[in-house]
Design a protein around this motif. Structure first.
Motif, PDB file in Angstrom:
ATOM      1  N   ARG A 148      -2.332   7.393  -3.970  1.00  0.00           N
ATOM      2  CA  ARG A 148      -1.209   6.466  -3.781  1.00  0.00           C
ATOM      3  C   ARG A 148       0.064   7.223  -3.422  1.00  0.00           C
ATOM      4  O   ARG A 148       0.807   6.807  -2.540  1.00  0.00           O
ATOM      5  N   TYR A 149       0.330   8.321  -4.110  1.00  0.00           N
ATOM      6  CA  TYR A 149       1.535   9.095  -3.822  1.00  0.00           C
ATOM      7  C   TYR A 149       1.495   9.691  -2.422  1.00  0.00           C
ATOM      8  O   TYR A 149       2.526   9.849  -1.772  1.00  0.00           O
ATOM      9  N   SER A 150       0.312  10.024  -1.947  1.00  0.00           N
ATOM     10  CA  SER A 150       0.184  10.650  -0.628  1.00  0.00           C
ATOM     11  C   SER A 150       0.600   9.717   0.500  1.00  0.00           C
ATOM     12  O   SER A 150       0.974  10.186   1.580  1.00  0.00           O
ATOM     13  N   VAL A 151       0.525   8.408   0.282  1.00  0.00           N
ATOM     14  CA  VAL A 151       0.907   7.442   1.319  1.00  0.00           C
ATOM     15  C   VAL A 151       2.180   6.682   0.962  1.00  0.00           C
ATOM     16  O   VAL A 151       2.636   5.839   1.735  1.00  0.00           O
ATOM     17  N   ALA A 152       2.747   6.960  -0.196  1.00  0.00           N
ATOM     18  CA  ALA A 152       3.923   6.218  -0.653  1.00  0.00           C
ATOM     19  C   ALA A 152       5.160   6.598   0.146  1.00  0.00           C
ATOM     20  O   ALA A 152       5.343   7.745   0.533  1.00  0.00           O
ATOM     21  N   GLU A 153       5.978   5.604   0.350  1.00  0.00           N
ATOM     22  CA  GLU A 153       7.256   5.812   1.027  1.00  0.00           C
ATOM     23  C   GLU A 153       8.362   5.980  -0.003  1.00  0.00           C
ATOM     24  O   GLU A 153       8.343   5.343  -1.051  1.00  0.00           O
ATOM     25  N   ALA A 181       0.825  -1.220   0.000  1.00  0.00           N
ATOM     26  CA  ALA A 181       0.000   0.000   0.000  1.00  0.00           C
ATOM     27  C   ALA A 181       0.854   1.262   0.000  1.00  0.00           C
ATOM     28  O   ALA A 181       0.397   2.314  -0.435  1.00  0.00           O
ATOM     29  N   THR A 182       2.079   1.158   0.459  1.00  0.00           N
ATOM     30  CA  THR A 182       2.957   2.329   0.524  1.00  0.00           C
ATOM     31  C   THR A 182       3.909   2.424  -0.674  1.00  0.00           C
ATOM     32  O   THR A 182       4.807   3.255  -0.684  1.00  0.00           O
ATOM     33  N   SER A 183       3.689   1.602  -1.679  1.00  0.00           N
ATOM     34  CA  SER A 183       4.516   1.645  -2.892  1.00  0.00           C
ATOM     35  C   SER A 183       4.038   2.755  -3.821  1.00  0.00           C
ATOM     36  O   SER A 183       2.843   2.977  -3.972  1.00  0.00           O
ATOM     37  N   PHE A 184       4.980   3.417  -4.462  1.00  0.00           N
ATOM     38  CA  PHE A 184       4.623   4.464  -5.420  1.00  0.00           C
ATOM     39  C   PHE A 184       4.282   3.894  -6.793  1.00  0.00           C
ATOM     40  O   PHE A 184       3.682   4.565  -7.618  1.00  0.00           O
ATOM     41  N   TRP A 185       4.645   2.654  -7.053  1.00  0.00           N
ATOM     42  CA  TRP A 185       4.464   2.067  -8.380  1.00  0.00           C
ATOM     43  C   TRP A 185       3.023   2.136  -8.881  1.00  0.00           C
ATOM     44  O   TRP A 185       2.793   2.558 -10.016  1.00  0.00           O
ATOM     45  N   PRO A 186       2.010   1.748  -8.093  1.00  0.00           N
ATOM     46  CA  PRO A 186       0.629   1.881  -8.599  1.00  0.00           C
ATOM     47  C   PRO A 186       0.269   3.329  -8.931  1.00  0.00           C
ATOM     48  O   PRO A 186      -0.482   3.580  -9.875  1.00  0.00           O
ATOM     49  N   GLY A 187       0.809   4.268  -8.184  1.00  0.00           N
ATOM     50  CA  GLY A 187       0.576   5.677  -8.493  1.00  0.00           C
ATOM     51  C   GLY A 187       1.144   6.049  -9.849  1.00  0.00           C
ATOM     52  O   GLY A 187       0.517   6.794 -10.611  1.00  0.00           O
ATOM     53  N   ASP A 188       2.323   5.518 -10.153  1.00  0.00           N
ATOM     54  CA  ASP A 188       2.923   5.781 -11.467  1.00  0.00           C
ATOM     55  C   ASP A 188       2.050   5.244 -12.591  1.00  0.00           C
ATOM     56  O   ASP A 188       1.830   5.919 -13.603  1.00  0.00           O
ATOM     57  N   VAL A 189       1.554   4.021 -12.420  1.00  0.00           N
ATOM     58  CA  VAL A 189       0.709   3.428 -13.464  1.00  0.00           C
ATOM     59  C   VAL A 189      -0.578   4.240 -13.620  1.00  0.00           C
ATOM     60  O   VAL A 189      -1.003   4.535 -14.741  1.00  0.00           O
ATOM     61  N   ALA A 190      -1.185   4.612 -12.495  1.00  0.00           N
ATOM     62  CA  ALA A 190      -2.424   5.396 -12.554  1.00  0.00           C
ATOM     63  C   ALA A 190      -2.181   6.753 -13.216  1.00  0.00           C
ATOM     64  O   ALA A 190      -3.003   7.216 -14.016  1.00  0.00           O
TER      65      ALA A 190
END
Length: 91
Positions: free
Chosen positions: A67-72, A32-41
């Motif tokens: 996703r970016y708001s919670v990404a580490e 849930a803290t990965s930025f990868w899904p944010g990149d795809v979205a």
């Protein structure tokens, strides 16, 4: 990366199916803290926007921001870029 390369050369119609195909894996296969899904979205939103499908793009860029708001471990530039895209889509 290939989808991003297609976006970089204005081939959004080719990038979109690739991004759609990897979405489920990106969303469920990473923490849930990965930025990868944010990149795809975010890339999916960009592809939709370039195809003049703004109404469909907005939920995807909002998902990227979530996703970016919670990404580490990401720098602020990804979140800033996503917010800028959202503002442009809402104009």
């Amino acid at each position: 990366k290939y989808a991003q390369a297609l976006l970089d050369v204005d081939r959004a119609a080719e990038a979109l199916p690739l991004l759609e195909a990897i979405w489920t894996e990106a969303e469920t296969g990473f923490a849930a803290t990965s930025f990868w899904p944010g990149d795809v979205a975010m890339r999916r939103a960009q592809a939709l926007a370039r195809l003049k499908r703004k109404a469909e793009a907005i939920p995807w860029i909002e998902r990227a921001i979530e996703r970016y708001s919670v990404a580490e471990g990401i720098d602020g530039s990804r979140l800033a870029e996503a917010r800028s895209i959202l503002a442009a889509l809402r104009e």
